[in-house]
Design a protein around this motif. Structure first.
Motif, PDB file in Angstrom:
ATOM      1  N   GLU A  24      12.401  33.709   2.095  1.00 43.19           N
ATOM      2  CA  GLU A  24      11.036  34.013   1.670  1.00 43.19           C
ATOM      3  C   GLU A  24      10.709  33.177   0.436  1.00 43.19           C
ATOM      4  OE1 GLU A  24      10.564  38.215   0.857  1.00 43.19           O
ATOM      5  OE2 GLU A  24      12.000  38.667   2.445  1.00 43.19           O
ATOM      6  N   PRO A  25       9.425  32.959   0.143  1.00 44.75           N
ATOM      7  CA  PRO A  25       9.090  32.222  -1.079  1.00 44.75           C
ATOM      8  C   PRO A  25       9.712  32.888  -2.309  1.00 44.75           C
ATOM      9  CG  PRO A  25       7.144  32.515   0.272  1.00 44.75           C
ATOM     10  CD  PRO A  25       8.240  33.342   0.900  1.00 44.75           C
ATOM     11  N   ALA A  26      10.389  32.095  -3.118  1.00 42.61           N
ATOM     12  CA  ALA A  26      11.013  32.591  -4.358  1.00 42.61           C
ATOM     13  C   ALA A  26      10.084  32.251  -5.516  1.00 42.61           C
ATOM     14  CB  ALA A  26      12.378  31.951  -4.551  1.00 42.61           C
ATOM     15  N   LEU A  27       9.618  33.264  -6.207  1.00 39.35           N
ATOM     16  CA  LEU A  27       8.680  33.050  -7.300  1.00 39.35           C
ATOM     17  C   LEU A  27       9.367  32.998  -8.660  1.00 39.35           C
ATOM     18  CD1 LEU A  27       5.883  35.407  -5.954  1.00 39.35           C
ATOM     19  CD2 LEU A  27       6.141  32.948  -5.610  1.00 39.35           C
ATOM     20  N   THR A  28      10.616  33.448  -8.710  1.00 40.99           N
ATOM     21  CA  THR A  28      11.393  33.399  -9.955  1.00 40.99           C
ATOM     22  C   THR A  28      12.813  32.937  -9.620  1.00 40.99           C
ATOM     23  OG1 THR A  28      12.231  35.668  -9.751  1.00 40.99           O
ATOM     24  CG2 THR A  28      10.117  35.381 -10.909  1.00 40.99           C
ATOM     25  N   THR A  29      13.549  32.486 -10.633  1.00 39.88           N
ATOM     26  CA  THR A  29      14.939  32.085 -10.389  1.00 39.88           C
ATOM     27  C   THR A  29      15.774  33.303  -9.988  1.00 39.88           C
ATOM     28  OG1 THR A  29      15.424  32.235 -12.757  1.00 39.88           O
ATOM     29  CG2 THR A  29      14.928  30.049 -11.879  1.00 39.88           C
ATOM     30  N   GLU A  30      15.468  34.468 -10.536  1.00 39.98           N
ATOM     31  CA  GLU A  30      16.207  35.681 -10.190  1.00 39.98           C
ATOM     32  C   GLU A  30      16.039  35.995  -8.703  1.00 39.98           C
ATOM     33  OE1 GLU A  30      13.930  35.614 -12.783  1.00 39.98           O
ATOM     34  OE2 GLU A  30      15.396  35.499 -14.406  1.00 39.98           O
ATOM     35  N   GLN A  31      14.808  35.874  -8.230  1.00 36.66           N
ATOM     36  CA  GLN A  31      14.542  36.128  -6.824  1.00 36.66           C
ATOM     37  C   GLN A  31      15.249  35.093  -5.947  1.00 36.66           C
ATOM     38  OE1 GLN A  31      10.394  35.779  -5.625  1.00 36.66           O
ATOM     39  NE2 GLN A  31      10.598  37.613  -4.357  1.00 36.66           N
ATOM     40  N   ALA A  32      15.176  33.845  -6.327  1.00 33.91           N
ATOM     41  CA  ALA A  32      15.852  32.783  -5.567  1.00 33.91           C
ATOM     42  C   ALA A  32      17.348  33.043  -5.494  1.00 33.91           C
ATOM     43  CB  ALA A  32      15.575  31.422  -6.201  1.00 33.91           C
ATOM     44  N   ASP A  33      17.930  33.483  -6.614  1.00 34.27           N
ATOM     45  CA  ASP A  33      19.367  33.771  -6.650  1.00 34.27           C
ATOM     46  C   ASP A  33      19.743  34.868  -5.663  1.00 34.27           C
ATOM     47  OD1 ASP A  33      19.573  31.859  -8.599  1.00 34.27           O
ATOM     48  OD2 ASP A  33      19.942  33.253 -10.250  1.00 34.27           O
ATOM     49  N   ARG A  34      18.886  35.875  -5.514  1.00 30.93           N
ATOM     50  CA  ARG A  34      19.175  36.970  -4.580  1.00 30.93           C
ATOM     51  C   ARG A  34      19.216  36.460  -3.134  1.00 30.93           C
ATOM     52  NH1 ARG A  34      15.839  40.019  -7.981  1.00 30.93           N
ATOM     53  NH2 ARG A  34      14.077  39.896  -6.546  1.00 30.93           N
ATOM     54  N   PHE A  35      18.384  35.482  -2.811  1.00 34.31           N
ATOM     55  CA  PHE A  35      18.347  34.956  -1.449  1.00 34.31           C
ATOM     56  C   PHE A  35      19.615  34.187  -1.089  1.00 34.31           C
ATOM     57  CE2 PHE A  35      13.522  34.802  -2.086  1.00 34.31           C
ATOM     58  CZ  PHE A  35      13.330  36.033  -1.456  1.00 34.31           C
ATOM     59  N   ILE A  36      20.324  33.700  -2.073  1.00 39.61           N
ATOM     60  CA  ILE A  36      21.524  32.882  -1.800  1.00 39.61           C
ATOM     61  C   ILE A  36      22.781  33.522  -2.376  1.00 39.61           C
ATOM     62  CG2 ILE A  36      20.286  30.716  -1.484  1.00 39.61           C
ATOM     63  CD1 ILE A  36      20.951  30.018  -4.401  1.00 39.61           C
ATOM     64  N   GLU A  37      22.706  34.806  -2.637  1.00 42.36           N
ATOM     65  CA  GLU A  37      23.834  35.547  -3.208  1.00 42.36           C
ATOM     66  C   GLU A  37      25.085  35.367  -2.339  1.00 42.36           C
ATOM     67  OE1 GLU A  37      24.481  40.056  -4.862  1.00 42.36           O
ATOM     68  OE2 GLU A  37      22.466  39.382  -4.371  1.00 42.36           O
ATOM     69  N   GLY A  38      26.229  35.164  -3.010  1.00 40.04           N
ATOM     70  CA  GLY A  38      27.492  35.040  -2.300  1.00 40.04           C
ATOM     71  C   GLY A  38      27.837  33.625  -1.862  1.00 40.04           C
ATOM     72  N   LEU A  39      26.902  32.701  -1.975  1.00 40.90           N
ATOM     73  CA  LEU A  39      27.170  31.312  -1.585  1.00 40.90           C
ATOM     74  C   LEU A  39      27.590  30.510  -2.820  1.00 40.90           C
ATOM     75  CD1 LEU A  39      24.123  30.800   0.793  1.00 40.90           C
ATOM     76  CD2 LEU A  39      26.482  31.296   1.433  1.00 40.90           C
ATOM     77  N   GLU A  40      28.509  29.569  -2.613  1.00 41.40           N
ATOM     78  CA  GLU A  40      29.051  28.791  -3.722  1.00 41.40           C
ATOM     79  C   GLU A  40      28.060  27.750  -4.219  1.00 41.40           C
ATOM     80  OE1 GLU A  40      32.738  25.741  -4.714  1.00 41.40           O
ATOM     81  OE2 GLU A  40      32.677  26.739  -2.769  1.00 41.40           O
ATOM     82  N   GLY A  41      27.907  27.677  -5.532  1.00 45.42           N
ATOM     83  CA  GLY A  41      27.049  26.672  -6.144  1.00 45.42           C
ATOM     84  C   GLY A  41      26.376  27.228  -7.382  1.00 45.42           C
ATOM     85  N   VAL A  42      26.354  26.422  -8.451  1.00 48.69           N
ATOM     86  CA  VAL A  42      25.697  26.874  -9.670  1.00 48.69           C
ATOM     87  C   VAL A  42      24.195  26.913  -9.418  1.00 48.69           C
ATOM     88  CG1 VAL A  42      25.531  24.577 -10.744  1.00 48.69           C
ATOM     89  CG2 VAL A  42      25.541  26.584 -12.182  1.00 48.69           C
ATOM     90  N   ARG A  43      23.576  27.989  -9.842  1.00 50.24           N
ATOM     91  CA  ARG A  43      22.126  28.141  -9.702  1.00 50.24           C
ATOM     92  C   ARG A  43      21.490  27.380 -10.849  1.00 50.24           C
ATOM     93  NH1 ARG A  43      25.155  29.981  -5.830  1.00 50.24           N
ATOM     94  NH2 ARG A  43      24.405  31.837  -4.789  1.00 50.24           N
ATOM     95  N   THR A  44      20.678  26.414 -10.517  1.00 51.19           N
ATOM     96  CA  THR A  44      20.105  25.560 -11.557  1.00 51.19           C
ATOM     97  C   THR A  44      18.640  25.871 -11.777  1.00 51.19           C
ATOM     98  OG1 THR A  44      19.414  23.834 -10.024  1.00 51.19           O
ATOM     99  CG2 THR A  44      21.640  23.651 -10.958  1.00 51.19           C
ATOM    100  N   LYS A  45      18.176  25.444 -12.947  1.00 53.54           N
ATOM    101  CA  LYS A  45      16.741  25.334 -13.169  1.00 53.54           C
ATOM    102  C   LYS A  45      16.520  23.918 -13.661  1.00 53.54           C
ATOM    103  CE  LYS A  45      16.866  27.813 -17.599  1.00 53.54           C
ATOM    104  NZ  LYS A  45      16.387  29.030 -18.248  1.00 53.54           N
ATOM    105  N   THR A  46      15.445  23.343 -13.202  1.00 56.72           N
ATOM    106  CA  THR A  46      15.103  21.977 -13.560  1.00 56.72           C
ATOM    107  C   THR A  46      13.802  22.035 -14.330  1.00 56.72           C
ATOM    108  OG1 THR A  46      16.150  21.162 -11.541  1.00 56.72           O
ATOM    109  CG2 THR A  46      14.660  19.653 -12.688  1.00 56.72           C
ATOM    110  N   MET A  47      13.851  21.573 -15.564  1.00 58.49           N
ATOM    111  CA  MET A  47      12.662  21.620 -16.407  1.00 58.49           C
ATOM    112  C   MET A  47      12.146  20.210 -16.642  1.00 58.49           C
ATOM    113  SD  MET A  47      13.442  24.691 -19.000  1.00 58.49           S
ATOM    114  CE  MET A  47      15.145  24.368 -19.334  1.00 58.49           C
ATOM    115  N   PHE A  48      10.841  20.081 -16.565  1.00 56.52           N
ATOM    116  CA  PHE A  48      10.175  18.808 -16.784  1.00 56.52           C
ATOM    117  C   PHE A  48       9.441  18.928 -18.116  1.00 56.52           C
ATOM    118  CE2 PHE A  48       6.949  15.617 -14.824  1.00 56.52           C
ATOM    119  CZ  PHE A  48       7.561  14.581 -15.499  1.00 56.52           C
ATOM    120  N   LEU A  49       9.846  18.092 -19.070  1.00 53.69           N
ATOM    121  CA  LEU A  49       9.408  18.229 -20.457  1.00 53.69           C
ATOM    122  C   LEU A  49       8.828  16.917 -20.988  1.00 53.69           C
ATOM    123  CD1 LEU A  49      12.829  19.775 -21.088  1.00 53.69           C
ATOM    124  CD2 LEU A  49      10.781  21.132 -21.421  1.00 53.69           C
TER     125      LEU A  49
END
Length: 162
Positions: A24-49
């Motif tokens: 489903e569309p992930a509106l926050t990093t927390e929500q995105a993390d729940r969709f991929i829970e249990g899978l290997e890989g660091v959860r990243t955020k990419t910021m454009f500054l």
């Protein structure tokens, strides 16, 4: 062409393996993390500054649970008043949107004027995760392959401690 299709095409051209989880569309990093829970890989955020005068642009990749100290980043990149770029600038520079910025969107940066930084804390992780141009997918890629991709589109990566 949709950014995800361009990403997929480029990664296949480079013989880079990756996995994609649709959700489903992930509106926050927390929500995105729940969709991929249990899978290997660091959860990243990419910021454009950018700097105060909007003459320098930076893409920072870090663990999504870590908070960015803008002042410290400013010291590292020798810039005053680092801030997030506007929604318009995101689109103008990399044809992306807030919330789904990823290093893959750098394929759209014709000027090659964005400096890329990865937090030292995650550079040794085997896999990283990103939204590939949509918040309805999460792409898993080996860190070495992400670096190979960035090199192929002519970006140097600066590893920093933030």
């Amino acid at each position: 062409m949709e950014l995800f299709l361009l990403i997929e095409e480029k990664l296949k051209e480079l013989s880079i393996n990756f996995n994609v989880v649709e959700h489903e569309p992930a509106l926050t990093t927390e929500q995105a993390d729940r969709f991929i829970e249990g899978l290997e890989g660091v959860r990243t955020k990419t910021m454009f500054l950018t700097n105060r005068k909007k003459t320098e642009f930076y893409m920072l990749i870090m663990d999504d649970k870590k908070r960015l100290d803008m002042k410290k980043l400013g010291e590292i990149v020798s810039a005053n008043h680092i801030k997030m770029v506007s929604e318009n600038t995101i689109y103008e520079k990399i044809m992306s949107q807030p919330g789904i910025v990823s290093p893959f969107a750098l394929m759209n940066n014709k000027e090659k004027d964005i400096k890329v930084y990865i937090d030292k804390e995650i550079i040794e992780e085997e896999y990283m995760t990103f939204h590939p141009g949509t918040n309805e997918k999460t792409l898993f890629i080996k860190t070495v392959d992400l670096l190979k991709f960035l090199e192929s589109i002519e970006y140097d990566v600066n590893v920093i401690e933030i």
